[in-house]
Motif scaffolding. Structure first.
Motif, PDB file in Angstrom:
ATOM      1  N   ILE A  13     -47.881  16.648  11.715  1.00 42.64           N
ATOM      2  CA  ILE A  13     -47.878  17.976  12.335  1.00 42.64           C
ATOM      3  C   ILE A  13     -46.530  18.180  13.029  1.00 42.64           C
ATOM      4  O   ILE A  13     -46.119  17.365  13.856  1.00 42.64           O
ATOM      5  N   ARG A  14     -45.836  19.261  12.683  1.00 41.63           N
ATOM      6  CA  ARG A  14     -44.513  19.528  13.268  1.00 41.63           C
ATOM      7  C   ARG A  14     -44.528  20.860  13.993  1.00 41.63           C
ATOM      8  O   ARG A  14     -44.977  21.879  13.462  1.00 41.63           O
ATOM      9  N   LEU A  15     -44.073  20.875  15.244  1.00 38.96           N
ATOM     10  CA  LEU A  15     -43.978  22.102  16.012  1.00 38.96           C
ATOM     11  C   LEU A  15     -42.837  22.958  15.490  1.00 38.96           C
ATOM     12  O   LEU A  15     -41.838  22.452  14.959  1.00 38.96           O
ATOM     13  N   SER A  16     -42.955  24.249  15.667  1.00 41.85           N
ATOM     14  CA  SER A  16     -41.897  25.173  15.221  1.00 41.85           C
ATOM     15  C   SER A  16     -40.625  24.939  16.023  1.00 41.85           C
ATOM     16  O   SER A  16     -40.662  24.721  17.248  1.00 41.85           O
ATOM     17  N   THR A  17     -39.496  24.989  15.334  1.00 46.54           N
ATOM     18  CA  THR A  17     -38.211  24.822  16.018  1.00 46.54           C
ATOM     19  C   THR A  17     -37.547  26.167  16.284  1.00 46.54           C
ATOM     20  O   THR A  17     -36.415  26.211  16.757  1.00 46.54           O
ATOM     21  N   ASP A  18     -38.235  27.273  15.939  1.00 53.89           N
ATOM     22  CA  ASP A  18     -37.674  28.592  16.224  1.00 53.89           C
ATOM     23  C   ASP A  18     -37.578  28.791  17.732  1.00 53.89           C
ATOM     24  O   ASP A  18     -38.553  28.549  18.470  1.00 53.89           O
ATOM     25  N   LYS A  19     -36.432  29.236  18.188  1.00 49.90           N
ATOM     26  CA  LYS A  19     -36.247  29.480  19.627  1.00 49.90           C
ATOM     27  C   LYS A  19     -36.168  30.975  19.869  1.00 49.90           C
ATOM     28  O   LYS A  19     -35.426  31.689  19.196  1.00 49.90           O
ATOM     29  N   PRO A  20     -36.912  31.470  20.843  1.00 51.65           N
ATOM     30  CA  PRO A  20     -36.831  32.899  21.146  1.00 51.65           C
ATOM     31  C   PRO A  20     -35.531  33.234  21.857  1.00 51.65           C
ATOM     32  O   PRO A  20     -34.851  32.365  22.405  1.00 51.65           O
ATOM     33  N   ILE A  21     -35.192  34.499  21.859  1.00 52.88           N
ATOM     34  CA  ILE A  21     -34.061  34.993  22.653  1.00 52.88           C
ATOM     35  C   ILE A  21     -34.579  35.259  24.068  1.00 52.88           C
ATOM     36  O   ILE A  21     -35.483  36.066  24.265  1.00 52.88           O
ATOM     37  N   GLY A  22     -34.006  34.562  25.045  1.00 49.80           N
ATOM     38  CA  GLY A  22     -34.415  34.738  26.439  1.00 49.80           C
ATOM     39  C   GLY A  22     -33.502  35.722  27.161  1.00 49.80           C
ATOM     40  O   GLY A  22     -32.275  35.601  27.100  1.00 49.80           O
ATOM     41  N   ILE A  23     -34.100  36.704  27.830  1.00 42.66           N
ATOM     42  CA  ILE A  23     -33.338  37.753  28.522  1.00 42.66           C
ATOM     43  C   ILE A  23     -33.842  37.851  29.958  1.00 42.66           C
ATOM     44  O   ILE A  23     -35.052  38.021  30.185  1.00 42.66           O
ATOM     45  N   ALA A  24     -32.953  37.753  30.922  1.00 42.63           N
ATOM     46  CA  ALA A  24     -33.295  37.932  32.331  1.00 42.63           C
ATOM     47  C   ALA A  24     -32.626  39.194  32.854  1.00 42.63           C
ATOM     48  O   ALA A  24     -31.429  39.395  32.649  1.00 42.63           O
ATOM     49  N   ILE A  25     -33.414  40.048  33.504  1.00 40.19           N
ATOM     50  CA  ILE A  25     -32.896  41.283  34.106  1.00 40.19           C
ATOM     51  C   ILE A  25     -33.075  41.186  35.608  1.00 40.19           C
ATOM     52  O   ILE A  25     -34.196  40.963  36.093  1.00 40.19           O
ATOM     53  N   LEU A  26     -32.005  41.324  36.363  1.00 40.79           N
ATOM     54  CA  LEU A  26     -32.067  41.303  37.821  1.00 40.79           C
ATOM     55  C   LEU A  26     -31.758  42.709  38.317  1.00 40.79           C
ATOM     56  O   LEU A  26     -30.636  43.201  38.164  1.00 40.79           O
ATOM     57  N   ALA A  51     -42.588  40.185  21.264  1.00 40.06           N
ATOM     58  CA  ALA A  51     -41.900  40.242  22.556  1.00 40.06           C
ATOM     59  C   ALA A  51     -42.889  40.120  23.710  1.00 40.06           C
ATOM     60  O   ALA A  51     -44.061  40.494  23.579  1.00 40.06           O
ATOM     61  N   GLN A  52     -42.395  39.589  24.807  1.00 43.61           N
ATOM     62  CA  GLN A  52     -43.200  39.478  26.023  1.00 43.61           C
ATOM     63  C   GLN A  52     -42.298  39.674  27.234  1.00 43.61           C
ATOM     64  O   GLN A  52     -41.141  39.248  27.239  1.00 43.61           O
ATOM     65  N   THR A  53     -42.822  40.326  28.266  1.00 43.09           N
ATOM     66  CA  THR A  53     -42.068  40.505  29.501  1.00 43.09           C
ATOM     67  C   THR A  53     -42.929  40.156  30.700  1.00 43.09           C
ATOM     68  O   THR A  53     -44.132  40.440  30.721  1.00 43.09           O
ATOM     69  N   THR A  54     -42.345  39.503  31.675  1.00 44.24           N
ATOM     70  CA  THR A  54     -42.995  39.219  32.956  1.00 44.24           C
ATOM     71  C   THR A  54     -42.011  39.577  34.063  1.00 44.24           C
ATOM     72  O   THR A  54     -40.814  39.762  33.817  1.00 44.24           O
ATOM     73  N   SER A  55     -42.489  39.668  35.293  1.00 39.01           N
ATOM     74  CA  SER A  55     -41.590  40.005  36.398  1.00 39.01           C
ATOM     75  C   SER A  55     -41.998  39.263  37.654  1.00 39.01           C
ATOM     76  O   SER A  55     -43.181  39.006  37.890  1.00 39.01           O
ATOM     77  N   VAL A  56     -40.985  38.918  38.442  1.00 43.90           N
ATOM     78  CA  VAL A  56     -41.190  38.287  39.753  1.00 43.90           C
ATOM     79  C   VAL A  56     -40.496  39.176  40.772  1.00 43.90           C
ATOM     80  O   VAL A  56     -39.257  39.284  40.777  1.00 43.90           O
ATOM     81  N   GLN A  61     -36.561  44.671  50.513  1.00 42.02           N
ATOM     82  CA  GLN A  61     -35.444  45.521  50.124  1.00 42.02           C
ATOM     83  C   GLN A  61     -34.106  44.847  50.421  1.00 42.02           C
ATOM     84  O   GLN A  61     -33.788  44.512  51.545  1.00 42.02           O
ATOM     85  N   ARG A  62     -33.285  44.639  49.386  1.00 41.03           N
ATOM     86  CA  ARG A  62     -31.946  44.058  49.442  1.00 41.03           C
ATOM     87  C   ARG A  62     -31.888  42.652  50.013  1.00 41.03           C
ATOM     88  O   ARG A  62     -30.886  42.246  50.560  1.00 41.03           O
ATOM     89  N   THR A  63     -32.982  41.900  49.920  1.00 43.91           N
ATOM     90  CA  THR A  63     -32.867  40.465  50.164  1.00 43.91           C
ATOM     91  C   THR A  63     -33.062  39.707  48.866  1.00 43.91           C
ATOM     92  O   THR A  63     -32.973  38.489  48.844  1.00 43.91           O
ATOM     93  N   GLY A  64     -33.307  40.399  47.805  1.00 45.38           N
ATOM     94  CA  GLY A  64     -33.449  39.756  46.506  1.00 45.38           C
ATOM     95  C   GLY A  64     -33.958  40.752  45.493  1.00 45.38           C
ATOM     96  O   GLY A  64     -34.805  41.584  45.799  1.00 45.38           O
ATOM     97  N   ALA A  65     -33.427  40.673  44.278  1.00 42.29           N
ATOM     98  CA  ALA A  65     -33.817  41.599  43.237  1.00 42.29           C
ATOM     99  C   ALA A  65     -35.088  41.117  42.537  1.00 42.29           C
ATOM    100  O   ALA A  65     -35.448  39.940  42.590  1.00 42.29           O
ATOM    101  N   THR A  66     -35.776  42.051  41.880  1.00 44.26           N
ATOM    102  CA  THR A  66     -36.870  41.682  40.988  1.00 44.26           C
ATOM    103  C   THR A  66     -36.272  41.097  39.716  1.00 44.26           C
ATOM    104  O   THR A  66     -35.315  41.626  39.162  1.00 44.26           O
ATOM    105  N   ILE A  67     -36.828  39.981  39.266  1.00 43.89           N
ATOM    106  CA  ILE A  67     -36.368  39.348  38.031  1.00 43.89           C
ATOM    107  C   ILE A  67     -37.384  39.641  36.927  1.00 43.89           C
ATOM    108  O   ILE A  67     -38.555  39.257  37.029  1.00 43.89           O
ATOM    109  N   TYR A  68     -36.933  40.347  35.914  1.00 42.53           N
ATOM    110  CA  TYR A  68     -37.740  40.590  34.725  1.00 42.53           C
ATOM    111  C   TYR A  68     -37.291  39.577  33.666  1.00 42.53           C
ATOM    112  O   TYR A  68     -36.092  39.450  33.402  1.00 42.53           O
ATOM    113  N   TYR A  69     -38.255  38.889  33.078  1.00 42.57           N
ATOM    114  CA  TYR A  69     -37.903  37.916  32.045  1.00 42.57           C
ATOM    115  C   TYR A  69     -38.570  38.290  30.730  1.00 42.57           C
ATOM    116  O   TYR A  69     -39.781  38.534  30.675  1.00 42.57           O
ATOM    117  N   LEU A  70     -37.780  38.335  29.668  1.00 46.66           N
ATOM    118  CA  LEU A  70     -38.262  38.707  28.354  1.00 46.66           C
ATOM    119  C   LEU A  70     -37.936  37.609  27.351  1.00 46.66           C
ATOM    120  O   LEU A  70     -36.888  36.955  27.459  1.00 46.66           O
TER     121      LEU A  70
END
Length: 519
Positions: A13-26, A51-56, A61-70
């Motif tokens: 059994i071999r896992l997929s070696t395809d890597k997704p494109i990771g995008i971080a939005i601040l 595609a998938q997106t999550t956010s932290v 206000q202005r002590t840290g941006a929201t990070i969206y990760y896709l």
């Protein structure tokens, strides 16, 4: 008890070696980070990708941006990939930062790496709380951030995307989307990007304008040159101001003062005319002219009239002090209402209310009264205390309502009586004592005289802020008798002022004053 279950021999059994494109939005609130993330996800899905997106969210206000990760990955035989929920340092392909210092934070977090990351960042600044709270210049050095990102990223695209978006009537997410399309970091055509914006259904035309402007900018000249010190811009003096009183002011500046001081004098006269009236601007020129005469008598020409130049700046600052009348005047101006509506993106048929947080003290009330009446109240402590208990309360003032607007408008209309108020009398006395101390040093220690003028930078604001600044000013000036006879007195005075600007509580200044006391 273990049970052995026979398994068919299907090979390893071999896992997929395809890597997704990771995008971080601040992105910070109001910058459209969520919209940008949705556009990218919609674009990928329209092109047959998964595609998938999550956010932290940021802490505040202005002590840290929201990070969206896709994460994006081409679909394969109907199989659903498992995507990560948050970015992993060293494993992000694209970072989009909606503000310059957020780009720097992405580097510190390890999201940007030289072997794989394309960094797309706006070079404009939205100052953080930590930068604003310092009495002096607490602004982070943008050149340091740019140097770090150039070293840390595989490729960097950085220019002022905020200004470009505003010029096109949109928000920064649209211009960042355009820069992303121009980068070629995603395998999708420009037409596919534009189709995603059109599918949004809201603000399509402004968003497309900002998108295309950013695409062209990123393609032609991808990076802005930033500087640690902001560029100073002075309005050009006109040949005529269109009013006899204003024309006289412009003529006096050209006729009576050296060229080095003219831009500052024009800016100061404009500020004071707006603060009070043309006659007040004329008073300012008369006072600086007297200082310039002393400067010329004491060899100022050989030093580029440095004393006159600093006087042109700081006498205007001292004369345009912040009082209750000024604050009320600024809050009820039509230009302010228009600016706020533009900043929040309000439509013509939408109503915008602004809530002002005010905490007046009895000191400000007495300062606004005629001098004799204000002193009469201050000299009666029991009466002052009773009135302060009534006045000294926090208030939420809605300037969009008729009652509060008319109240602030009535206070702003007291501008005509300002010259007779207790606050104006005290500001005038303090200003003249300061200028007298500086002028008295010209013959013996020219450089120290200039530094004494620069000390006015410590006094700013009103209410508690003004009181703290005035206290620091007085403490710095208390070292003048010690420094007046020293050749390095100017350097020590500058060090004291810099120490006073380091922190609000004056801890650094305490240490600096102790050092001066040992000289």
């Amino acid at each position: 008890m273990n049970e052995n279950v026979p398994v068919a021999n299907t090979g390893p059994i071999r896992l997929s070696t395809d890597k997704p494109i990771g995008i971080a939005i601040l992105a910070m609130g109001g910058q459209g980070g969520g919209v940008l993330a949705d556009w990218i996800v919609g674009l990928a899905e329209a092109e047959g990708w998964m595609a998938q997106t999550t956010s932290v969210p940021g802490v505040a206000q202005r002590t840290g941006a929201t990070i969206y990760y896709l994460e994006l990955l081409p679909a394969r035989d109907g199989l659903k990939p498992i995507f990560a929920l948050m970015p992993t340092p060293g494993d992000v392909d694209i970072v989009l930062a909606a503000e310059l210092m957020e780009a720097g934070r992405s580097v510190l977090r390890g999201l940007v790496t030289p072997d794989r990351t394309t960094l797309i960042a706006s070079t404009h600044r939205s100052f953080a709380v930590g930068e604003k709270e310092k009495p002096g210049d607490g602004i982070g050095n943008p050149a340091v951030v740019v140097d770090a990102t150039d070293f840390a990223a595989k490729r960097t695209i950085a220019f002022d995307m905020e200004t470009l978006a505003l010029k096109n009537g949109s928000v920064i997410s649209a211009s960042m989307f355009g820069a992303l399309a121009a980068s070629g970091a995603l395998p999708f055509s420009k037409q596919a990007f534009e189709a995603m914006i059109r599918a949004g259904g809201k603000g399509i035309e402004p968003s497309l304008r900002a998108f295309n402007a950013a695409f062209e900018r990123a393609t032609g000249k991808p990076n802005d040159v930033v500087s640690a010190t902001p560029h100073k811009h002075f309005d050009t003096m006109p040949d005529t101001a269109g009013h006899p009183d204003l024309d006289r002011i412009v003529h006096r500046i050209r006729a009576e003062f050296p060229e080095e001081a003219q831009p500052l004098l024009y800016a100061g006269a404009k500020k004071l005319t707006d603060f009070q009236d043309p006659r007040y601007g004329d008073e300012y020129l008369t006072r600086v002219a007297a200082l310039h005469a002393l400067d010329r008598q004491n060899g100022g020409a050989g030093k580029g009239f440095a004393f006159t130049v600093q006087a042109a700046k700081y006498v205007a600052v001292a004369m345009a002090y912040d009082d209750v009348i000024r604050v009320a005047d600024l809050k009820v101006r039509a230009s302010r209402f228009d600016r706020v509506r533009k900043e929040v993106g309000a439509k013509a048929d939408q109503i915008v209310y602004m809530t002002e947080y005010m905490h007046p003290r009895m000191e400000e009330v007495c300062g606004t009264l005629p001098k004799r009446l204000g002193l009469w109240i201050e000299n009666r402590p029991s009466l002052f205390a009773r009135l302060d208990r009534i006045v000294n309360k926090g208030r939420r003032v809605k300037t969009g309502t008729l009652l509060w607007f008319l109240s602030l408008y009535a206070v702003s209309a007291l501008r005509g009586t300002r010259r007779g108020t207790l606050r104006h009398s005290r500001e005038t006395d303090h200003r003249e004592a300061w200028l007298s101390a500086a002028s008295g040093l010209l013959a013996s220690n020219y450089d120290l005289a200039v530094e004494v003028l620069n000390n006015r930078r410590l006094v700013k604001g009103y209410s508690d802020t003004h009181a703290r600044g005035l206290s620091k000013f007085d403490r710095v000036m208390s070292a003048l008798p010690t420094l007046a006879q020293r050749e390095d007195g100017a350097a020590w005075m500058k060090r004291l002022r810099q120490a006073a600007l380091l922190d609000e509580n004056g801890i650094a200044l305490d240490g600096a004053l102790k050092t001066v006391g040992t000289l």
